[in-house]
Design a protein around this motif. Structure first.
Motif, mmCIF file in Angstrom:
data_model
loop_
_atom_site.group_PDB
_atom_site.id
_atom_site.type_symbol
_atom_site.label_atom_id
_atom_site.label_comp_id
_atom_site.label_asym_id
_atom_site.label_seq_id
_atom_site.Cartn_x
_atom_site.Cartn_y
_atom_site.Cartn_z
ATOM 1 N N UNK A 22 -0.338 14.564 15.820
ATOM 2 C CA UNK A 22 -0.394 13.720 16.866
ATOM 3 C C UNK A 22 0.262 13.984 18.098
ATOM 4 N N UNK A 23 1.459 14.865 17.992
ATOM 5 C CA UNK A 23 1.967 15.191 19.039
ATOM 6 C C UNK A 23 1.966 16.677 19.651
ATOM 7 N N UNK A 24 1.166 16.727 20.295
ATOM 8 C CA UNK A 24 0.484 18.011 20.954
ATOM 9 C C UNK A 24 1.764 18.929 21.255
ATOM 10 N N UNK A 25 1.860 20.191 20.439
ATOM 11 C CA UNK A 25 2.772 21.134 20.923
ATOM 12 C C UNK A 25 4.343 20.917 20.072
ATOM 13 N N UNK A 26 4.300 19.800 19.183
ATOM 14 C CA UNK A 26 5.353 19.301 18.312
ATOM 15 C C UNK A 26 5.285 20.083 17.141
ATOM 16 N N UNK A 27 6.419 21.138 16.983
ATOM 17 C CA UNK A 27 6.275 21.889 15.346
ATOM 18 C C UNK A 27 7.472 22.231 15.276
ATOM 19 N N UNK A 28 7.836 22.547 13.982
ATOM 20 C CA UNK A 28 9.296 22.949 13.409
ATOM 21 C C UNK A 28 8.993 23.706 12.404
ATOM 22 N N UNK A 29 10.132 24.142 11.750
ATOM 23 C CA UNK A 29 10.162 25.322 10.610
ATOM 24 C C UNK A 29 11.484 24.958 9.797
ATOM 25 N N UNK A 30 11.576 25.416 8.811
ATOM 26 C CA UNK A 30 12.739 25.259 7.882
ATOM 27 C C UNK A 30 12.681 26.307 6.609
ATOM 28 N N UNK A 31 13.925 26.778 6.242
ATOM 29 C CA UNK A 31 13.710 27.763 5.117
ATOM 30 C C UNK A 31 13.540 27.106 3.830
ATOM 31 N N UNK A 32 13.530 25.831 3.567
ATOM 32 C CA UNK A 32 13.227 25.237 2.599
ATOM 33 C C UNK A 32 12.237 23.735 2.798
ATOM 34 N N UNK A 44 10.336 15.943 16.487
ATOM 35 C CA UNK A 44 9.485 14.811 16.857
ATOM 36 C C UNK A 44 10.535 13.764 17.788
ATOM 37 N N UNK A 45 11.576 13.377 17.440
ATOM 38 C CA UNK A 45 12.787 12.665 18.387
ATOM 39 C C UNK A 45 12.639 13.357 19.748
ATOM 40 N N UNK A 46 12.875 14.822 19.933
ATOM 41 C CA UNK A 46 13.147 15.266 20.956
ATOM 42 C C UNK A 46 11.951 15.477 21.873
ATOM 43 N N UNK A 47 10.702 15.405 21.223
ATOM 44 C CA UNK A 47 9.271 15.369 21.760
ATOM 45 C C UNK A 47 9.160 14.161 22.558
ATOM 46 N N UNK A 48 9.349 12.883 21.585
ATOM 47 C CA UNK A 48 9.324 11.840 22.288
ATOM 48 C C UNK A 48 10.026 11.267 23.402
ATOM 49 N N UNK A 49 11.388 11.691 23.272
ATOM 50 C CA UNK A 49 12.234 11.593 24.379
ATOM 51 C C UNK A 49 11.909 12.329 25.500
ATOM 52 N N UNK A 50 11.401 13.546 25.556
ATOM 53 C CA UNK A 50 10.845 14.063 26.842
ATOM 54 C C UNK A 50 9.598 13.654 27.197
ATOM 55 N N UNK A 51 8.762 13.064 26.396
ATOM 56 C CA UNK A 51 7.405 12.533 27.025
ATOM 57 C C UNK A 51 8.086 11.118 27.847
ATOM 58 N N UNK A 52 8.755 10.498 27.208
ATOM 59 C CA UNK A 52 9.318 9.254 27.936
ATOM 60 C C UNK A 52 9.952 9.599 29.022
ATOM 61 N N UNK A 53 10.913 10.538 29.024
ATOM 62 C CA UNK A 53 11.361 11.105 30.319
ATOM 63 C C UNK A 53 10.304 11.259 31.467
ATOM 64 N N UNK A 54 9.399 11.932 31.148
ATOM 65 C CA UNK A 54 8.316 12.426 31.960
ATOM 66 C C UNK A 54 7.539 11.391 32.378
ATOM 67 N N UNK A 55 7.878 9.961 31.758
ATOM 68 C CA UNK A 55 6.721 9.055 32.093
ATOM 69 C C UNK A 55 5.416 8.973 31.463
#
Length: 131
Positions: A22-32, A44-55
């Protein structure tokens, strides 16, 4: 707010990867598996904050059933799950707060806010979003 996520299973040599459809370009990874979900929440939090910042508007979560129809995530290597973000990230309503700080810090804060052409409240908010 819970968003469906799709997790590509990892192993000893490969990290677990997470995509938030649902959040285009939002991805992550982890060793477990657990680390991958924790990292996805942060992404997701960083993605949403950036989108809000950009209006830009933030997509609402899709249903898991609708996303499972996507052919990109078929197969045994993919597992569906959910990751949550704090709904307060979406709120734009201002809230009055009361803080106590030494006068010398307040004077410095006010000087920096004036130099930046912002109000005290605006400057504090700006500082919080940039760190």
């Amino acid at each position: 707010m819970r968003y469906p996520i799709v997790i590509e299973l990892g192993d000893q040599d490969t990290a677990y990867s997470v995509i938030v459809p649902d959040l285009p370009g939002c991805f992550s990874a982890g060793d477990s598996f657990d680390e991958a979900i924790t990292n996805a929440t942060e992404a997701m939090t960083l993605w949403i904050e950036e989108e809000i910042k950009e209006g830009r508007s933030i997509p609402r979560p899709s249903t898991l059933e609708s996303l499972k129809q996507l052919k990109d995530y078929e197969g045994p290597e993919w597992v569906w799950g959910f990751a949550s973000v704090d709904p307060a990230l979406f709120e734009e309503k201002a809230e009055r707060i009361n803080i106590t700080i030494p006068r010398r810090i307040l004077a410095r804060l006010d000087a920096q806010a004036k130099a930046a052409g912002e109000t005290r409240s605006g400057y504090i908010a700006h500082m919080a979003m940039t760190f």
